[in-house]
Design a protein around this motif. Structure first.
Motif, mmCIF file in Angstrom:
data_model
loop_
_atom_site.group_PDB
_atom_site.id
_atom_site.type_symbol
_atom_site.label_atom_id
_atom_site.label_comp_id
_atom_site.label_asym_id
_atom_site.label_seq_id
_atom_site.Cartn_x
_atom_site.Cartn_y
_atom_site.Cartn_z
ATOM 1 N N GLU A 82 75.120 22.934 19.943
ATOM 2 C CA GLU A 82 76.438 23.328 19.450
ATOM 3 C C GLU A 82 77.098 24.309 20.414
ATOM 4 O O GLU A 82 76.656 25.441 20.554
ATOM 5 C CB GLU A 82 76.267 23.984 18.076
ATOM 6 C CG GLU A 82 77.537 24.549 17.474
ATOM 7 C CD GLU A 82 77.227 25.550 16.387
ATOM 8 O OE1 GLU A 82 77.784 25.391 15.295
ATOM 9 O OE2 GLU A 82 76.423 26.473 16.633
ATOM 10 N N THR A 86 80.078 23.188 12.360
ATOM 11 C CA THR A 86 80.258 23.963 13.591
ATOM 12 C C THR A 86 80.718 25.388 13.355
ATOM 13 O O THR A 86 81.109 26.071 14.305
ATOM 14 C CB THR A 86 81.245 23.257 14.533
ATOM 15 O OG1 THR A 86 82.519 23.132 13.875
ATOM 16 C CG2 THR A 86 80.740 21.872 14.909
ATOM 17 N N ASN A 110 85.611 27.899 12.782
ATOM 18 C CA ASN A 110 86.591 27.508 13.788
ATOM 19 C C ASN A 110 87.970 28.050 13.440
ATOM 20 O O ASN A 110 88.163 28.733 12.428
ATOM 21 C CB ASN A 110 86.613 25.986 13.952
ATOM 22 C CG ASN A 110 86.931 25.268 12.641
ATOM 23 O OD1 ASN A 110 87.238 25.881 11.626
ATOM 24 N ND2 ASN A 110 86.849 23.942 12.666
ATOM 25 N N SER A 132 86.055 19.964 18.464
ATOM 26 C CA SER A 132 85.191 19.498 17.378
ATOM 27 C C SER A 132 84.584 18.140 17.695
ATOM 28 O O SER A 132 83.441 17.857 17.303
ATOM 29 C CB SER A 132 85.971 19.439 16.062
ATOM 30 O OG SER A 132 86.879 18.332 16.021
ATOM 31 N N MET A 183 81.785 18.838 20.149
ATOM 32 C CA MET A 183 80.717 19.614 19.510
ATOM 33 C C MET A 183 79.873 18.733 18.594
ATOM 34 O O MET A 183 78.640 18.767 18.635
ATOM 35 C CB MET A 183 81.303 20.783 18.735
ATOM 36 C CG MET A 183 81.930 21.856 19.617
ATOM 37 S SD MET A 183 82.698 23.199 18.689
ATOM 38 C CE MET A 183 81.246 24.177 18.266
ATOM 39 N N SER A 214 76.674 16.121 10.906
ATOM 40 C CA SER A 214 77.380 17.371 11.155
ATOM 41 C C SER A 214 78.878 17.125 11.046
ATOM 42 O O SER A 214 79.356 15.992 11.016
ATOM 43 C CB SER A 214 77.031 17.948 12.534
ATOM 44 O OG SER A 214 77.392 17.046 13.561
ATOM 45 N N ALA A 228 82.968 19.588 11.151
ATOM 46 C CA ALA A 228 83.702 20.824 11.436
ATOM 47 C C ALA A 228 84.645 21.093 10.278
ATOM 48 O O ALA A 228 85.044 20.165 9.570
ATOM 49 C CB ALA A 228 84.488 20.694 12.739
#
Length: 820
Positions: free
Chosen positions: A170, A507, A510, A520, A523, A535, A537
């Motif tokens: 990350e 993440t 942000n 994003s 990431m 995963s 964001a």
């Protein structure tokens, strides 16, 4: 009494020394050395407010590296031994972990010269110990060169020209990591670790998660991966090949593959597989820091239904607790939590609450007293219990998760809480772990963890980056204890390589800027290339960006619309933002709500259509999660996965693949990104499809969706939740290849529980063939004991002549006439 920390750790399995009995720990409120000037004034203001950022898993139900998990769930008595050791044991002692040699045909482990495996810290990345089958043959593949430079231990690998580097977990910035320097070290962004304060940007060389891993893709599309098997702060320098640096010797594991997918499959076998999540966890989710009482929770639930925004999950951030005391409710704001959860369940919502690791430091708080008396808290080397500021200008102590006793204690208390209140999942946050000190926002590295029968006593320099991983093992055990017939769903902010075997992640905190939306994609992509396929964001951005003269800027409706357009394809899809009800977020970036209807009817319509696209694709998305669970295949993939040898695709990180068959092409507004160059897209995705009547030509916020030539993508009906009705209509989107054929896969199970592990599922082959000018689409069960259900099937055939739709039932659709 001081605690002795050996310079060379004990061999795994040896007893862990205890320097003091339960209840004998002294308590300290030591804080780091202060700073002065303007920084001191600002930081003092922060810690005097209510600091925190609120927002910030084949049959593998019992990961073999956590005996406490298996014992808690299965009821077996492992008598203090680790399940991984039990499974690995043979009649002969296999010897110490970390032995060098071939671990498999495509995997090799290397050690520095003169370093014995017995000297090394146990592996936390590997799901179980792996022992060599023989020496590494000459010329086998990439070989690390080890060296020591002062107190720094180095492993370096050269790369050939045309090799591109990815992974490192990350981190904000580009997908391609060549030329980058980063660290594997878990830390919440703060005023001393980067240029953006608590709002991270690409100046930060480490964030909430630690993945000492690099994926290398050669010019011919073949690949290899390199794992630095260390829990210490690990610097990763990709400016000249691949270089890892740490403060103690470490092994290096190299994986080779014909391509990146093969390398990631081997990585999943090494570090653990994602458990198949419950189907509802793939739905759209709504969160906020914070919905402050049960009235606010009921209101947002009803508004989502009234506005017909498909949603499956609501989240409870920290204010539901009694002044941030673990495993409690604020009785004034949430007077009848069980009733609230029942009522939200009646509306079709699952509810997931947050838990931070810190234990409120109060002599009158029973949980703290118990942890203190049982010697379960992190301490200084002299034995004093460590505590520091976290929430509400209050002090918190921290569980020592290196101890099996602590993990059992956490499992017991969380399990009891989950048995009392019918939550559907668990959210663990601030588990880097975070403290709001003056200089550093993590506990001092000299703090001592006592370890247990598997791991030795050591300082936080060795345990810090796996603090969350050990907490996650205990958290998963708690959920399985409370709900043995349900699949766990756990979300974590901090993690370590291999954390996918316990939890999904996102993440972190942000900011609502175009750069963060752009980052994003890379990431989430690099998390997938580091073994973590589940995963996402925070959709819309957690923080409001800074405006003029330090005032917060308002939310940008155009950005918000584009964010849900892209975020609807994140593996984890959650709208989450910081409010102004908490003094900390009010100071550093909280703002008004950004619900779909906050920006007027046009943005609301775009939001709804974006989420409906996701729900339409749930059969395909659920099938991708099965591939991720079985083979470690990323769900959201870089476009170069369509053609790994195509050099022009290696840098593209603004468009992406959803699985192998769909290409998601955002329509970026002119001027919002520094690089205005055209997107580099793979060949072989010639047809664009629509799913819910959307019009990307008119609505630039909606990414275009292209389907791979020769693919069949399964889709379903749009509903307000992901609840599975096997009799509902199945839609198939297809385009033929040059041979007039197409293929795809559909995976289905009950969406909850563990019967799929016993074969109660169906894996369906989807095929299309051209026979005498007609296109015949068939569905045939390949695996599993679930029969094909009787249901209507509709197929949409896209070609250069347009789209043709035909209808059938259960296992067959026939297009009676080919398009002209």
């Amino acid at each position: 009494m001081a605690i002795s920390v050996p310079s060379r750790v004990q061999r795994r399995g040896a007893p862990s020394p205890r320097s003091q009995g339960p209840g004998r720990a002294r308590v300290s409120s030591r804080l780091p050395r202060p700073v002065t000037g303007v920084a001191a004034s600002l930081l003092a203001a922060l810690v005097l407010l209510s600091p925190g950022c609120g927002g910030d898993g084949a049959d593998r139900r019992f990961p073999p590296d956590h005996g406490d998990l298996q014992a808690d769930v299965a009821g077996s008595d492992l008598d203090g031994a680790d399940a991984g050791e039990l499974e690995a044991d043979t009649s002969e002692d296999p010897g110490p972990e970390h032995q060098p040699g071939l671990l498999g045909e495509h995997i090799a482990r290397y050690l520095p010269d003169g370093v014995s495996p017995e000297e090394l810290f146990p592996s936390f990345a590997l799901v179980e110990p792996r022992y060599p089958t023989g020496p590494v043959p000459d010329g086998w593949g990439p070989t690390p060169a080890f060296s020591a430079e002062g107190g720094t231990h180095v492993a370096q690998l050269a790369i050939a020209d045309g090799t591109d580097l990815y992974g490192t977990g990350e981190i904000a910035g580009p997908l391609r990591r060549n030329g980058q320097r980063t660290q594997a070290w878990t830390e919440m962004p703060n005023f001393t670790s980067g240029d953006g304060g608590v709002r991270f940007d690409d100046s930060y060389d480490h964030l909430y998660q630690a993945h000492p891993w690099v994926l290398a893709v050669r010019a011919d599309g073949s690949a290899f991966g390199v794992l630095a098997d260390t829990t210490r702060r690990c610097r990763i320098d990709l400016t000249d090949g691949i270089r890892f640096e740490a403060s103690a010797p470490f092994p290096v594991i190299v994986i080779q593959g014909d391509g990146p997918l093969e390398v990631l499959a081997e990585l999943a076998d090494l570090t653990g597989h994602l458990d198949m999540p419950p189907r509802w966890a793939l739905g759209h989710q709504q969160s906020r820091f914070s919905y402050v009482d049960d009235g606010a929770m009921r209101s947002i639930a009803q508004e989502l239904r009234d506005h017909q925004i498909p949603t499956d999950v609501l989240w409870l951030d920290g204010v539901y607790m009694d002044d941030y005391r673990l495993f409690t409710f604020d009785e004034q704001s949430f007077p009848e939590p069980a009733g609230l959860l029942d009522d939200l369940g009646d509306l079709g919502f699952h509810v997931v609450p947050i838990f931070d690791p810190g234990v409120r430091y109060e002599e009158t708080f029973p949980l703290y007293r118990e942890a203190l008396e049982q010697d379960l808290l992190l301490k200084f080397p002299d034995g004093e219990v460590y505590n520091n500021l976290v929430w509400g200008n209050a002090l918190f102590a921290f569980p020592d998760f290196s101890q099996r006793a602590t993990r059992d204690w956490w499992t017991r208390h969380m399990g009891a809480f989950l048995e009392t209140y019918p939550f559907s999942g668990v959210w663990v946050d601030l588990n880097e772990p975070v403290v709001y000190g003056v200089i550093e926002w993590y506990p001092p590295e000299e703090l001592v963890s006592l370890g247990d029968d598997r791991t030795p006593p050591a300082t936080q320099a060795e345990y810090h980056s796996v603090y969350a991983l050990q907490q996650l093992a205990a958290t998963e055990a708690a959920f399985r204890q409370a709900h043995p017939d349900r699949r766990p769903f756990i979300l974590t902010r901090s993690s370590y390589l291999g954390g996918q075997r316990h939890a999904a992640t996102w993440t972190g905190d942000n900011t609502a800027t175009w750069a963060h939306l752009d980052w994003s994609i890379a990431m989430i992509g690099n998390l997938g290339l580091s073994g973590q396929p589940f995963s996402g964001a925070d959709i819309g951005g957690f923080f409001v960006p800074e405006g003029t003269e330090g005032d917060p800027a308002p939310w940008d409706p155009e950005l918000f619309a584009h964010w849900i357009g892209i975020g609807a394809f994140y593996p984890f899809c959650r709208n989450h933002s910081a409010g102004t009800d908490d003094p900390f977020t009010a100071l550093v970036g909280g703002g008004p709500t950004h619900h779909a209807w906050d920006f007027g009817p046009d943005i609301e319509r775009l939001y709804r259509e974006s989420v409906e696209r996701r729900y339409r694709l749930l059969p395909y998305l659920y099938t991708l999660f099965r591939a991720a669970s079985e083979r470690g295949a990323p769900i959201m993939r870089p476009v170069f996965f369509a053609a790994p040898a195509d050099a022009r695709l290696r840098r593209e990180d603004r468009a992406f693949l959803l699985g192998p068959d769909l290409l998601i092409v955002p329509q970026w507004p002119e001027g919002v990104l520094d690089d205005g160059s055209p997107l580099e897209l793979p060949d072989g995705f010639d047809q664009e499809i629509t799913l819910v009547g959307e019009q990307p030509d008119a609505d630039a916020a909606l990414p275009r969706i292209r389907i791979r030539n020769g693919a069949i993508v399964p889709a379903g009906v749009v509903a307000q939740t992901t609840a599975f009705d096997p009799s509902s209509r199945l839609d198939l989107y297809l385009t033929l290849d040059e041979n007039g054929t197409a293929s795809g896969t559909l995976y289905e199970d009950d969406g909850e529980g563990h019967e799929h592990l016993e074969g109660h599922y169906r894996l369906i082959d989807l095929r299309a063939e051209t026979v005498d000018g007609d296109v015949v689409v068939t569905l045939e069960r390949r695996e599993g004991d679930m029969d094909l259900p009787t249901r209507p099937v509709r197929a949409h055939w896209y070609s250069s002549a347009g789209v043709t739709t035909a209808e059938g039932t259960t296992d067959r659709v026939v297009f009676g006439k080919s398009p002209p």
